[in-house]
Design a protein around this motif. Structure first.
Motif, short mmCIF file in Angstrom:
data_model
loop_
_atom_site.label_atom_id
_atom_site.label_comp_id
_atom_site.label_asym_id
_atom_site.label_seq_id
_atom_site.Cartn_x
_atom_site.Cartn_y
_atom_site.Cartn_z
N LEU A 179 -106.56 -24.05 -74.66
CA LEU A 179 -107.09 -23.71 -75.97
C LEU A 179 -107.97 -22.47 -75.88
O LEU A 179 -108.87 -22.40 -75.03
N GLU A 180 -107.72 -21.51 -76.74
CA GLU A 180 -108.49 -20.28 -76.78
C GLU A 180 -109.21 -20.17 -78.12
O GLU A 180 -109.05 -21.01 -79.01
N PHE A 181 -109.98 -19.09 -78.27
CA PHE A 181 -110.76 -18.92 -79.48
C PHE A 181 -109.88 -18.92 -80.73
O PHE A 181 -110.22 -19.51 -81.75
N ALA A 182 -108.71 -18.28 -80.64
CA ALA A 182 -107.81 -18.21 -81.79
C ALA A 182 -107.35 -19.59 -82.23
O ALA A 182 -107.17 -19.84 -83.42
N HIS A 183 -107.16 -20.50 -81.26
CA HIS A 183 -106.74 -21.86 -81.61
C HIS A 183 -107.84 -22.59 -82.37
O HIS A 183 -107.56 -23.29 -83.35
N TYR A 184 -109.08 -22.44 -81.92
CA TYR A 184 -110.18 -23.10 -82.62
C TYR A 184 -110.34 -22.52 -84.03
O TYR A 184 -110.67 -23.25 -84.97
N LEU A 185 -110.08 -21.22 -84.18
CA LEU A 185 -110.13 -20.62 -85.50
C LEU A 185 -109.02 -21.19 -86.39
O LEU A 185 -109.22 -21.42 -87.58
N ASP A 186 -107.85 -21.45 -85.79
CA ASP A 186 -106.76 -22.07 -86.53
C ASP A 186 -107.12 -23.47 -86.98
O ASP A 186 -106.80 -23.89 -88.10
N PHE A 187 -107.79 -24.22 -86.11
CA PHE A 187 -108.21 -25.58 -86.48
C PHE A 187 -109.21 -25.54 -87.63
O PHE A 187 -109.17 -26.37 -88.54
N ALA A 188 -110.12 -24.56 -87.58
CA ALA A 188 -111.08 -24.40 -88.67
C ALA A 188 -110.36 -24.07 -89.97
O ALA A 188 -110.75 -24.52 -91.05
N ASN A 189 -109.28 -23.30 -89.87
CA ASN A 189 -108.51 -22.94 -91.06
C ASN A 189 -107.78 -24.15 -91.64
O ASN A 189 -107.53 -24.19 -92.85
N LEU A 190 -107.41 -25.11 -90.80
CA LEU A 190 -106.80 -26.34 -91.33
C LEU A 190 -107.79 -27.07 -92.23
O LEU A 190 -107.43 -27.58 -93.31
N ILE A 191 -109.04 -27.14 -91.77
CA ILE A 191 -110.08 -27.77 -92.59
C ILE A 191 -110.28 -26.97 -93.87
O ILE A 191 -110.41 -27.55 -94.96
N PHE A 192 -110.29 -25.65 -93.74
CA PHE A 192 -110.41 -24.78 -94.91
C PHE A 192 -109.27 -25.03 -95.90
O PHE A 192 -109.49 -25.11 -97.11
N ASP A 193 -108.04 -25.17 -95.40
CA ASP A 193 -106.90 -25.42 -96.28
C ASP A 193 -107.07 -26.72 -97.04
O ASP A 193 -106.78 -26.80 -98.24
N GLY A 194 -107.52 -27.77 -96.32
CA GLY A 194 -107.69 -29.06 -96.98
C GLY A 194 -108.76 -29.02 -98.06
O GLY A 194 -108.56 -29.54 -99.17
N ILE A 195 -109.90 -28.39 -97.76
CA ILE A 195 -110.97 -28.30 -98.75
C ILE A 195 -110.54 -27.45 -99.94
O ILE A 195 -110.80 -27.79 -101.10
N SER A 196 -109.86 -26.34 -99.67
CA SER A 196 -109.40 -25.46 -100.74
C SER A 196 -108.41 -26.18 -101.65
O SER A 196 -108.46 -26.04 -102.88
N PHE A 197 -107.50 -26.94 -101.04
CA PHE A 197 -106.53 -27.72 -101.83
C PHE A 197 -107.26 -28.64 -102.80
O PHE A 197 -106.93 -28.71 -103.98
N TRP A 198 -108.28 -29.35 -102.30
CA TRP A 198 -109.00 -30.32 -103.14
C TRP A 198 -109.81 -29.61 -104.22
O TRP A 198 -109.83 -30.07 -105.37
N LEU A 199 -110.46 -28.52 -103.88
CA LEU A 199 -111.26 -27.80 -104.86
C LEU A 199 -110.40 -27.25 -106.00
O LEU A 199 -110.80 -27.30 -107.17
N ILE A 200 -109.22 -26.73 -105.65
CA ILE A 200 -108.32 -26.25 -106.71
C ILE A 200 -107.79 -27.41 -107.54
O ILE A 200 -107.70 -27.33 -108.76
N TRP A 201 -107.45 -28.49 -106.88
CA TRP A 201 -106.95 -29.69 -107.58
C TRP A 201 -107.97 -30.20 -108.58
O TRP A 201 -107.64 -30.61 -109.69
N GLN A 202 -109.24 -30.16 -108.19
CA GLN A 202 -110.31 -30.64 -109.07
C GLN A 202 -110.81 -29.55 -110.04
O GLN A 202 -111.73 -29.80 -110.81
N ARG A 203 -110.20 -28.37 -109.97
CA ARG A 203 -110.57 -27.25 -110.85
C ARG A 203 -112.05 -26.89 -110.70
O ARG A 203 -112.73 -26.55 -111.67
N LYS A 204 -112.56 -26.96 -109.47
CA LYS A 204 -113.97 -26.67 -109.24
C LYS A 204 -114.23 -25.16 -109.25
O LYS A 204 -113.50 -24.38 -108.65
N LYS A 205 -115.29 -24.79 -109.96
CA LYS A 205 -115.65 -23.38 -110.06
C LYS A 205 -115.99 -22.79 -108.69
O LYS A 205 -115.71 -21.61 -108.42
N VAL A 206 -116.55 -23.62 -107.82
CA VAL A 206 -116.97 -23.14 -106.50
C VAL A 206 -115.77 -22.79 -105.62
O VAL A 206 -115.94 -22.17 -104.56
N ALA A 207 -114.55 -23.16 -106.02
CA ALA A 207 -113.36 -22.86 -105.22
C ALA A 207 -113.23 -21.36 -104.99
O ALA A 207 -112.86 -20.92 -103.89
#
Length: 376
Positions: free
Chosen positions: A42-70
């Motif tokens: 595992l290298e730095f780029a992989h950890y950044l990819d894992f962080a992006n998975l979390i980002f994708d999940g949160i972004s999906f939920w924020l858009i689904w809920q029509r949150k302004k903070v999205a």
């Protein structure tokens, strides 16, 4: 002709983004399962990819809920990816402008879209404020109606469904151990990696505890304590404690030491801050996160979704789920010994207390039909 962005159901390009986010999460998790431990680093780029998975999940939920903070969240994280990625390549001497633009193209598209899109500004309008949480609390309290059949019917459905989903969650958790991201012991022969419909009933009981105990507690804390941080923190601590008690109780009943001193199901004696090898701090934190997600988001969301269907439809769903779960439970967890059947070459041996059926000759395939096993 001016476009009308007032219809909040029309997400436009944001719907495409939701599909891309969900596909990236599912595809990445699927590919990770096939990695063999020791064959990668595992290298730095992989950890950044894992962080992006979390980002994708949160972004999906924020858009689904029509949150302004999205908008602010996605803009901020896109900038983070672009800046951190550039600095990393500069520091390692591998920076190239064209390569960096190509690698950051998706983040650049997100950045431009959410900075300029009138649709995003018109549709993402729901507040993330305490006032909105107070309004939502009134709906959440109404979901808890233990005097009604619908309440208990849904609880039984959740028990059955989350007993199987919990198996998948544990597989995902053990995958993180397999990659060396979390400490722990990875066992490739574990029941986790076979019979994917095998019900882990401890997670079913956990779901029931979330509904009967932790969800009312969450509502109580929100009602009595102003703000969001304090109720959320107290709810997390209570959730972690209760779920750890459930794991401890199951362990004391089913995970008793064998004659050689080993624990047959799980053994946390090498883990930090463990108790009797049955529970440990790392799992308590994980349980707290999952239970908090369940009580604050998943359960209210499921109740809102199931509430759209008629009583007759939900009763049919209940019958189908209950019978299906019973079939899975008896196929995988219960093996009744019949006179003479146990001596036949193709017969099933009784399942151990762990639910992992084994024979003296080694592990067998227990996904076959019970009828086939009896017929030999």
């Amino acid at each position: 002709m001016t476009k009308d962005f007032s219809n909040s159901k029309k997400l436009g390009f944001m719907r495409v983004l939701q599909i891309l986010f969900s596909f990236n999460i599912a595809a990445t998790m699927l590919l990770l399962v096939f990695l063999v431990k020791g064959s990668y680093s595992l290298e730095f780029a992989h950890y950044l990819d894992f962080a992006n998975l979390i980002f994708d999940g949160i972004s999906f939920w924020l858009i689904w809920q029509r949150k302004k903070v999205a908008r602010e969240f996605i803009i901020a994280f896109s900038l983070f990816n672009i800046i951190v990625g550039s600095l990393f390549h500069i520091a390692t001497g591998s920076f190239g402008l064209i390569d960096q633009i190509t690698g950051s193209l998706f983040d650049i598209v997100l950045l431009i879209y959410f900075l300029t899109s009138r649709r995003a500004k018109a549709v993402l309008v729901n507040s993330f404020s305490i006032e909105k949480k107070r309004e939502q609390l009134d709906f959440d309290i109404n979901y808890y109606q233990p005097k009604t059949w619908a309440f208990w019917r849904n609880i039984i459905i959740y028990f059955c469904v989350f007993s199987v989903v919990g198996h998948w969650m544990e597989a995902a958790y053990c995958t993180l151990i397999r990659f060396g991201i979390l400490p722990g012991i990875y066992d490739p022969t574990s029941q986790i990696w076979s019979d994917w419909l095998y019900p882990f009933v401890v997670y079913g009981f956990g779901a029931v505890a979330c509904v009967l105990l932790l969800f009312p507690l969450k509502n109580f804390l929100q009602k009595k304590i102003r703000g969001l941080a304090a109720p959320l923190l107290l709810s997390f601590l209570a959730n972690a404690f209760v779920c750890t008690l459930i794991e401890l109780a199951m362990g004391l009943m089913l995970n008793q030491p064998l004659p050689d001193g080993t624990l047959p199901l799980w053994d946390y004696r090498d883990m930090f801050c463990n108790f009797m090898g049955q529970v440990c701090l790392q799992n308590a934190v994980a349980f707290g996160c999952v239970a908090t997600l369940m009580t604050w988001i998943v359960y209210p969301g499921l109740e809102k979704f199931l509430g759209r269907f008629s009583k007759d439809t939900m009763n049919v769903v209940f019958i189908a789920v209950a019978i299906g779960f019973c079939v899975l439970f008896f196929l995988y967890c219960v093996n009744v010994l019949l006179p003479g059947v146990n001596d036949t070459p193709g017969s099933l041996e009784p399942a151990s207390a762990s639910g992992q059926a084994q024979t003296l000759e080694g592990e067998k395939d227990y996904s076959r039909s019970a009828i086939d096993s009896v017929s030999g």
